[in-house]
Design a protein around this motif. Structure first.
Motif, PDB file in Angstrom:
ATOM      1  N   UNK A  48       0.800  -1.221   0.000  1.00 47.24           N
ATOM      2  CA  UNK A  48       0.000   0.000   0.000  1.00 47.24           C
ATOM      3  C   UNK A  48       0.830   1.267   0.000  1.00 47.24           C
ATOM      4  N   UNK A  49       0.459   2.191  -0.879  1.00 47.76           N
ATOM      5  CA  UNK A  49       1.127   3.484  -0.969  1.00 47.76           C
ATOM      6  C   UNK A  49       0.118   4.491  -1.494  1.00 47.76           C
ATOM      7  N   UNK A  50       0.324   5.766  -1.179  1.00 47.05           N
ATOM      8  CA  UNK A  50      -0.481   6.858  -1.736  1.00 47.05           C
ATOM      9  C   UNK A  50       0.462   7.825  -2.436  1.00 47.05           C
ATOM     10  N   UNK A  51      -0.037   8.481  -3.504  1.00 45.37           N
ATOM     11  CA  UNK A  51       0.829   9.446  -4.180  1.00 45.37           C
ATOM     12  C   UNK A  51       0.016  10.467  -4.967  1.00 45.37           C
ATOM     13  N   UNK A  52       0.707  11.525  -5.396  1.00 41.86           N
ATOM     14  CA  UNK A  52       0.137  12.551  -6.258  1.00 41.86           C
ATOM     15  C   UNK A  52       1.042  12.724  -7.466  1.00 41.86           C
ATOM     16  N   UNK A  53       0.474  13.217  -8.554  1.00 40.86           N
ATOM     17  CA  UNK A  53       1.249  13.583  -9.741  1.00 40.86           C
ATOM     18  C   UNK A  53       0.707  14.918 -10.225  1.00 40.86           C
ATOM     19  N   UNK A  54       1.597  15.922 -10.304  1.00 40.33           N
ATOM     20  CA  UNK A  54       1.141  17.271 -10.618  1.00 40.33           C
ATOM     21  C   UNK A  54       2.117  17.966 -11.568  1.00 40.33           C
ATOM     22  N   UNK A  55       1.593  18.935 -12.293  1.00 39.53           N
ATOM     23  CA  UNK A  55       2.452  19.805 -13.089  1.00 39.53           C
ATOM     24  C   UNK A  55       3.383  20.558 -12.145  1.00 39.53           C
ATOM     25  N   UNK A  56       4.692  20.507 -12.390  1.00 37.41           N
ATOM     26  CA  UNK A  56       5.630  21.174 -11.473  1.00 37.41           C
ATOM     27  C   UNK A  56       5.515  22.696 -11.533  1.00 37.41           C
ATOM     28  N   UNK A  57       5.997  23.341 -10.473  1.00 32.71           N
ATOM     29  CA  UNK A  57       5.853  24.793 -10.343  1.00 32.71           C
ATOM     30  C   UNK A  57       6.547  25.550 -11.470  1.00 32.71           C
ATOM     31  N   UNK A  58       7.680  25.040 -11.955  1.00 37.50           N
ATOM     32  CA  UNK A  58       8.423  25.802 -12.964  1.00 37.50           C
ATOM     33  C   UNK A  58       7.683  25.875 -14.304  1.00 37.50           C
ATOM     34  N   UNK A  59       6.676  25.007 -14.503  1.00 32.59           N
ATOM     35  CA  UNK A  59       5.873  25.080 -15.725  1.00 32.59           C
ATOM     36  C   UNK A  59       4.591  25.886 -15.539  1.00 32.59           C
ATOM     37  N   UNK A  60       4.331  26.335 -14.316  1.00 30.86           N
ATOM     38  CA  UNK A  60       3.153  27.178 -14.049  1.00 30.86           C
ATOM     39  C   UNK A  60       3.590  28.644 -14.142  1.00 30.86           C
ATOM     40  N   UNK A  61       4.005  29.010 -15.350  1.00 31.93           N
ATOM     41  CA  UNK A  61       4.675  30.301 -15.523  1.00 31.93           C
ATOM     42  C   UNK A  61       3.933  31.232 -16.483  1.00 31.93           C
ATOM     43  N   UNK A  62       2.661  30.919 -16.747  1.00 34.43           N
ATOM     44  CA  UNK A  62       1.888  31.784 -17.629  1.00 34.43           C
ATOM     45  C   UNK A  62       1.999  31.425 -19.099  1.00 34.43           C
ATOM     46  N   UNK A  63       2.809  30.399 -19.412  1.00 35.78           N
ATOM     47  CA  UNK A  63       2.950  29.984 -20.807  1.00 35.78           C
ATOM     48  C   UNK A  63       2.350  28.595 -20.995  1.00 35.78           C
ATOM     49  N   UNK A  64       2.012  28.276 -22.239  1.00 35.65           N
ATOM     50  CA  UNK A  64       1.496  26.953 -22.568  1.00 35.65           C
ATOM     51  C   UNK A  64       2.649  26.003 -22.883  1.00 35.65           C
ATOM     52  N   UNK A  65       2.416  24.709 -22.683  1.00 38.47           N
ATOM     53  CA  UNK A  65       3.406  23.695 -23.017  1.00 38.47           C
ATOM     54  C   UNK A  65       2.670  22.402 -23.366  1.00 38.47           C
ATOM     55  N   UNK A  66       3.372  21.497 -24.022  1.00 35.96           N
ATOM     56  CA  UNK A  66       2.792  20.206 -24.384  1.00 35.96           C
ATOM     57  C   UNK A  66       3.141  19.168 -23.325  1.00 35.96           C
ATOM     58  N   UNK A  67       2.135  18.426 -22.895  1.00 35.58           N
ATOM     59  CA  UNK A  67       2.339  17.297 -21.978  1.00 35.58           C
ATOM     60  C   UNK A  67       2.014  16.018 -22.723  1.00 35.58           C
ATOM     61  N   UNK A  68       2.921  15.045 -22.645  1.00 35.19           N
ATOM     62  CA  UNK A  68       2.755  13.809 -23.404  1.00 35.19           C
ATOM     63  C   UNK A  68       3.551  12.720 -22.702  1.00 35.19           C
ATOM     64  N   UNK A  69       2.922  11.602 -22.441  1.00 34.21           N
ATOM     65  CA  UNK A  69       3.638  10.508 -21.806  1.00 34.21           C
ATOM     66  C   UNK A  69       2.756   9.287 -21.618  1.00 34.21           C
TER      67      UNK A  69
END
Length: 289
Positions: A98-119
């Motif tokens: 058993x484990x719990x976790x989160x996955x989030x967009x990192x702070x350095x990409x929350x900079x007012x610009x758009x980017x592509x996420x793919x994985x």
């Protein structure tokens, strides 16, 4: 078509603001070797106001393999791990009991610009005798993964063993995940190079196999020894998944995988009661569906 066991088309679904394509489980094929779940994340534009934020949720009985092609994610878990995952590197989290976790967009990409996420978000079921193991987390930088060229094709052994090589990702069963990118048309065989069942996931471009033309958005499923020769279209990108299947059936409910329904029932109740290992600095909670 005789040598292709199944062709699965990617089925899109929406998780909040992020579109993903589910490849397995599929009604006719629940697993490929020990791989029990493969989600294709994107490619999608995120920012400046929309990001990927998956709140705290649980897992048992599996290892998660996160492999980014573009963009980045920040992983945090109840073991205290905090790791930025960038394209080409591998996050390998073994949930065990058993484990719990989160996955989030990192702070350095929350900079007012758009980017592509793919994985790709991938789950690998654990062998029965390891389902109750202690949770582990490992991060393997891309430069540590075995890679090689054959003509215009570049191979990367992301996890497991194949083509006479072994990845440093600490897997718990006989499996493989191989990435291939080519420039010119490229013919290759998987027989004698890989073992077990195989899924051929077409990320970009397409392939010709057994007289069929198959383009991106599909995954082909076969046994390695039955797979015919494959020809990649120019400028293609594919992922090979698979390995030796387990002797026992695996059950899956939400984020839980186990060889017994009783283990899943216990995990459901533990999460409902918030008796799971929880992250010390994150109060978010995704309710049991």
């Amino acid at each position: 078509m005789s040598n292709l066991g199944l062709i699965i088309e990617e089925r899109s679904r929406d998780i909040g603001d992020f579109l993903v394509g589910r490849l397995i489980p599929f009604r006719k094929k629940r697993m490929i070797g020990p791989f029990i779940f493969i989600d294709h994340m994107g490619p999608t534009k995120l920012g400046p106001t929309t990001y990927m934020d998956v709140d705290q949720h649980p897992h048992i009985g599996l290892s998660t393999l996160t492999y980014m092609l573009e963009g980045a994610l920040m992983h945090e878990d109840s073991m205290g791990s905090k790791q930025l995952i960038q394209p080409g590197s591998v996050n390998w989290m073994t949930a065990g009991k058993g484990v719990s976790h989160t996955e989030r967009t990192p702070e350095h990409l929350r900079n007012g610009r758009s980017f592509t996420a793919h994985g790709y978000q991938i789950w690998v079921a654990l062998p029965k005798h390891l389902e109750e193991m202690e949770p582990e987390f490992h991060h393997i930088p891309g430069h540590e993964l075995p890679s090689w060229h054959d003509g215009s094709a570049k191979f990367t052994l992301v996890a497991g063993e194949g083509y006479g090589r072994k990845s440093p990702v600490p897997v718990h069963s006989e499996l493989f995940m191989v990435e291939i990118k080519n420039i010119d048309s490229y013919d290759f065989q998987v027989k004698d190079e890989l073992k077990g069942e195989i899924g051929i996931c077409i990320v970009e471009g397409g392939i010709q196999a057994c007289g069929e033309q198959i383009e991106k958005g599909h995954i082909l499923v076969s046994k390695v020894e039955d797979t015919c020769s494959i020809s990649l279209w120019p400028n293609s990108h594919i992922l090979l998944f698979g390995g030796i299947p387990f002797p026992e059936e695996r059950h899956i409910f939400w984020n839980f995988v186990a060889s017994s329904k009783e283990k899943i029932a216990s995990a459901k109740e533990a999460w409902r009661r918030k008796e799971f290992p929880m992250m010390p600095n994150d109060a978010t909670y995704v309710p049991l569906p």
